[in-house]
Scaffold this motif. Structure first.
Motif, PDB file in Angstrom:
ATOM      1  N   SER A 216      54.355   8.285 -49.781  1.00 50.62           N
ATOM      2  CA  SER A 216      55.234   7.174 -49.408  1.00 50.62           C
ATOM      3  C   SER A 216      54.823   5.744 -50.109  1.00 50.62           C
ATOM      4  N   SER A 217      53.563   5.645 -50.387  1.00 57.07           N
ATOM      5  CA  SER A 217      52.971   4.512 -51.286  1.00 57.07           C
ATOM      6  C   SER A 217      53.333   4.465 -52.607  1.00 57.07           C
ATOM      7  N   THR A 218      53.491   5.992 -53.362  1.00 58.93           N
ATOM      8  CA  THR A 218      53.813   5.996 -54.767  1.00 58.93           C
ATOM      9  C   THR A 218      55.095   5.638 -54.548  1.00 58.93           C
ATOM     10  N   LEU A 219      56.225   5.964 -53.836  1.00 54.53           N
ATOM     11  CA  LEU A 219      57.537   5.654 -53.878  1.00 54.53           C
ATOM     12  C   LEU A 219      57.764   4.227 -53.569  1.00 54.53           C
ATOM     13  N   PHE A 220      57.005   3.802 -52.685  1.00 50.52           N
ATOM     14  CA  PHE A 220      57.144   2.028 -52.492  1.00 50.52           C
ATOM     15  C   PHE A 220      56.659   1.595 -53.928  1.00 50.52           C
ATOM     16  N   GLY A 221      55.551   1.857 -54.233  1.00 50.24           N
ATOM     17  CA  GLY A 221      55.151   1.027 -55.536  1.00 50.24           C
ATOM     18  C   GLY A 221      56.135   1.172 -56.924  1.00 50.24           C
ATOM     19  N   SER A 222      57.025   2.333 -56.859  1.00 49.54           N
ATOM     20  CA  SER A 222      57.724   2.255 -57.931  1.00 49.54           C
ATOM     21  C   SER A 222      58.950   1.496 -57.783  1.00 49.54           C
ATOM     22  N   LEU A 223      59.273   1.071 -56.611  1.00 51.17           N
ATOM     23  CA  LEU A 223      60.514   0.140 -56.429  1.00 51.17           C
ATOM     24  C   LEU A 223      60.165  -1.290 -56.628  1.00 51.17           C
ATOM     25  N   HIS A 224      58.751  -1.596 -56.924  1.00 48.52           N
ATOM     26  CA  HIS A 224      58.231  -2.984 -57.184  1.00 48.52           C
ATOM     27  C   HIS A 224      57.773  -3.293 -58.551  1.00 48.52           C
ATOM     28  N   PHE A 225      58.368  -2.667 -59.615  1.00 48.16           N
ATOM     29  CA  PHE A 225      58.144  -2.941 -60.930  1.00 48.16           C
ATOM     30  C   PHE A 225      58.094  -4.687 -61.252  1.00 48.16           C
ATOM     31  N   PRO A 226      57.250  -4.955 -61.985  1.00 46.13           N
ATOM     32  CA  PRO A 226      56.094  -4.567 -62.584  1.00 46.13           C
ATOM     33  C   PRO A 226      54.769  -4.471 -61.956  1.00 46.13           C
ATOM     34  N   ASP A 227      55.052  -4.643 -60.492  1.00 42.32           N
ATOM     35  CA  ASP A 227      53.621  -4.817 -59.822  1.00 42.32           C
ATOM     36  C   ASP A 227      53.531  -3.414 -59.103  1.00 42.32           C
ATOM     37  N   ILE A 228      53.616  -2.283 -59.908  1.00 45.58           N
ATOM     38  CA  ILE A 228      53.405  -0.964 -59.267  1.00 45.58           C
ATOM     39  C   ILE A 228      52.090  -0.772 -58.546  1.00 45.58           C
ATOM     40  N   ILE A 229      51.316  -0.974 -59.486  1.00 44.45           N
ATOM     41  CA  ILE A 229      49.693  -0.813 -58.742  1.00 44.45           C
ATOM     42  C   ILE A 229      49.621  -1.580 -57.846  1.00 44.45           C
ATOM     43  N   GLY A 230      49.718  -2.721 -57.783  1.00 44.94           N
ATOM     44  CA  GLY A 230      49.557  -3.666 -56.534  1.00 44.94           C
ATOM     45  C   GLY A 230      50.294  -3.156 -55.351  1.00 44.94           C
ATOM     46  N   ALA A 231      51.519  -2.638 -55.632  1.00 47.36           N
ATOM     47  CA  ALA A 231      52.416  -2.443 -54.329  1.00 47.36           C
ATOM     48  C   ALA A 231      51.929  -1.188 -54.076  1.00 47.36           C
ATOM     49  N   PHE A 232      51.448  -0.169 -54.842  1.00 44.69           N
ATOM     50  CA  PHE A 232      50.934   1.045 -54.444  1.00 44.69           C
ATOM     51  C   PHE A 232      49.915   0.659 -53.419  1.00 44.69           C
ATOM     52  N   MET A 233      48.850   0.025 -53.811  1.00 50.97           N
ATOM     53  CA  MET A 233      47.645  -0.360 -53.228  1.00 50.97           C
ATOM     54  C   MET A 233      48.145  -1.006 -51.657  1.00 50.97           C
ATOM     55  N   PHE A 234      49.223  -2.016 -51.855  1.00 51.79           N
ATOM     56  CA  PHE A 234      49.564  -2.477 -50.620  1.00 51.79           C
ATOM     57  C   PHE A 234      50.356  -1.467 -49.801  1.00 51.79           C
TER      58      PHE A 234
END
Length: 326
Positions: A216-234
């Protein structure tokens, strides 16, 4: 009824045998104990495929009304791009979440939960600051390869502003009010409801907590380009908080605070146009980004480790149902 051999029992987390109505390990009923057994997350893809054209059509209808009243002169105004993007993303997520709740007869109180007594709000404030620093640092680190392989793309990203200037739109107050509503209210509510409330619960039921959190965090992060890593951790941290507190309210509040702070910084910090020549000092920004990541990572990892759900932990929905029945 269980339909997958890899599904785990919501009561004891033991593997389930295909097409059984009861757990062979603890005897728990699988039909009534957990409604997330019957939810099909793949339906969200059909909602996106069918919903995006409808949301674009809705944008054109709203545009027709606003242009007819003289508020706007043409569809090329950036406000309509922002409106279409918001409705096609957060609008569809929110509507799909509401549809799942109604179709599966989920208890809204059990899904959302209640704020624990004496919750340490100072800790929540610290999480907002730490995640902002981590996201900024991770974005700079992620952007460094783009300076070499895709500098023009990075220039476009860096020159993208959250808010519209008075020279860019016919109605700056309306346009920027919509942007604030979208970023600060609609996005936190829809994303926490879908990614943490529904998808996390569904995938935890099917594959276990760890796989569900990461997916779920990977999918969430992929929707927040370019902040993919930060969104994934969030996303990981919000999953851990939801599992720990058993309420979506706290992740939503933290998400609102995070997005609101980002909007305020966008307004307060000076803006300047970036070009390819600006990348000459990019190594300095890379070092700053690495420092932000290194300073905040240990604390965030400690929190995630402490709050990471154990294998036998029930999803928050089932805990809240049990608490309500006592």
């Amino acid at each position: 009824m269980a339909t997958n051999a890899t599904t785990t029992c919501p009561n004891c987390s033991a593997p389930l045998i295909k097409d059984t109505a009861f757990c062979t390990h603890c005897g728990a009923s699988l039909n009534s104990a957990n409604p997330f057994f019957t939810i099909r997350s793949r339906w969200i893809l059909l909602w996106i495929i069918g919903g995006v054209p409808l949301m674009i059509l809705a944008t054109y209808l709203i545009g027709f009304i606003l242009i007819s009243t003289g508020s706007f002169s043409e569809y090329s105004d950036p406000f309509f791009d922002s409106l279409a993007l918001g409705l096609s993303t957060q609008g569809i997520l929110l509507l799909w979440g509401i549809w799942v709740i109604r179709r599966s007869n989920l208890s809204r109180d059990a899904l959302i939960g209640r704020i624990p007594l004496n919750y340490p709000w100072l800790l929540a404030f610290g999480i907002i600051i730490a995640m902002l620093l981590y996201s900024i640092g991770a974005s700079w680190v992620f952007s460094y390869p783009l300076t070499v392989f895709a500098p023009d793309m990075l220039v476009d990203l860096l020159n993208t502003r959250i808010f519209l200037e008075t020279t860019e739109t016919a109605q700056p107050m309306l346009a920027n009010s919509w942007i604030v509503l979208l970023i600060v209210i609609l996005a936190p509510v829809s994303e926490e409801l879908v990614f943490r409330g529904i998808l996390l619960s569904r995938w935890s039921t099917k594959w276990g907590h760890t796989k569900a959190i990461l997916l779920s965090s990977t999918l969430f992060g992929s929707l927040h380009f370019p902040d993919i890593i930060g969104a994934f951790m969030f996303g990981i941290l919000m999953c851990a908080i939801y599992m720990k507190t058993r309420t979506l309210i706290i992740p939503i509040i933290i998400h609102v605070g995070n997005n609101l702070t980002a909007c305020m910084l966008s307004l307060l910090l000076p803006t300047s146009t970036v070009d390819v020549n600006s990348f000459q000092n990019v190594q300095f920004e890379l070092y700053i980004g690495l420092c932000c990541v290194m300073l905040t990572s240990p604390w965030l990892v400690i929190l995630m480790t402490r709050w990471w759900p154990k294998k036998k932990d029930k999803i928050p929905y089932l805990h809240n149902i049990e608490d309500a029945s006592k």
